[in-house]
Design a protein around this motif. Structure first.
Motif, PDB file in Angstrom:
ATOM      1  N   GLN A   1      29.496  33.616  44.964  1.00 50.71           N
ATOM      2  CA  GLN A   1      30.521  34.094  45.708  1.00 50.71           C
ATOM      3  C   GLN A   1      30.536  33.890  47.115  1.00 50.71           C
ATOM      4  OE1 GLN A   1      33.526  35.479  43.922  1.00 50.71           O
ATOM      5  NE2 GLN A   1      32.341  34.438  42.416  1.00 50.71           N
ATOM      6  N   PRO A   2      31.618  33.983  47.997  1.00 51.01           N
ATOM      7  CA  PRO A   2      31.319  33.790  49.707  1.00 51.01           C
ATOM      8  C   PRO A   2      30.191  34.769  50.059  1.00 51.01           C
ATOM      9  CG  PRO A   2      33.578  33.681  48.975  1.00 51.01           C
ATOM     10  CD  PRO A   2      33.015  34.029  47.542  1.00 51.01           C
ATOM     11  N   ASP A   3      29.916  35.873  49.631  1.00 55.95           N
ATOM     12  CA  ASP A   3      29.331  37.077  50.150  1.00 55.95           C
ATOM     13  C   ASP A   3      27.778  36.719  49.639  1.00 55.95           C
ATOM     14  OD1 ASP A   3      29.219  38.067  47.534  1.00 55.95           O
ATOM     15  OD2 ASP A   3      30.107  39.841  48.008  1.00 55.95           O
ATOM     16  N   GLY A   4      27.636  35.748  48.909  1.00 62.47           N
ATOM     17  CA  GLY A   4      26.425  35.336  48.423  1.00 62.47           C
ATOM     18  C   GLY A   4      25.985  36.004  47.041  1.00 62.47           C
ATOM     19  N   THR A   5      26.853  36.822  46.710  1.00 63.03           N
ATOM     20  CA  THR A   5      26.451  37.431  45.119  1.00 63.03           C
ATOM     21  C   THR A   5      26.705  36.496  44.030  1.00 63.03           C
ATOM     22  OG1 THR A   5      28.773  38.423  44.832  1.00 63.03           O
ATOM     23  CG2 THR A   5      26.956  39.903  45.810  1.00 63.03           C
TER      24      THR A   5
END
Length: 106
Positions: A16-20
């Motif tokens: 995901q964009p947040d790194g998750t």
């Protein structure tokens, strides 16, 4: 009556964009395989047997797009897809090009 599709189920991990990381199990069907066939020809991509990871990533993206689970282009999806691996396939369905051929004399 329950119908079981013989097309691949693909285990997908997307960053995901947040790194998750998100893990999904994606059921493909004939529509996704046809989309692969048409796109592969237009883009002059190799056959599935010669590019099994491209094939599985594309099938996962096509199924997820069809289901409304992603609006990404294939290129954007591929850039964030950390894994797209065939998880389960019926033994009678020759859909996975990475499966080994039966041993001689079998």
């Amino acid at each position: 009556m329950t119908i079981q599709l013989k097309s691949p189920i693909i285990d997908v991990v997307v960053e995901q964009p947040d790194g998750t990381l998100v893990q999904l199990e994606v059921q493909t069907d004939n529509r996704d395989v046809v989309r692969w066939d048409l796109t592969r020809g237009r883009r002059q991509w190799p056959q599935a047997i010669d590019a099994p990871f491209l094939w599985s990533t594309f099938l996962a993206w096509a199924a997820m797009t069809r289901a409304g689970d992603t609006t990404d282009t294939f290129e954007d999806f591929e850039a964030h897809c950390l894994q797209a691996q065939v998880k389960k396939i019926d033994d009678t369905a020759p859909a996975d090009p990475t499966r080994p051929a039966p041993a001689s004399g079998s």
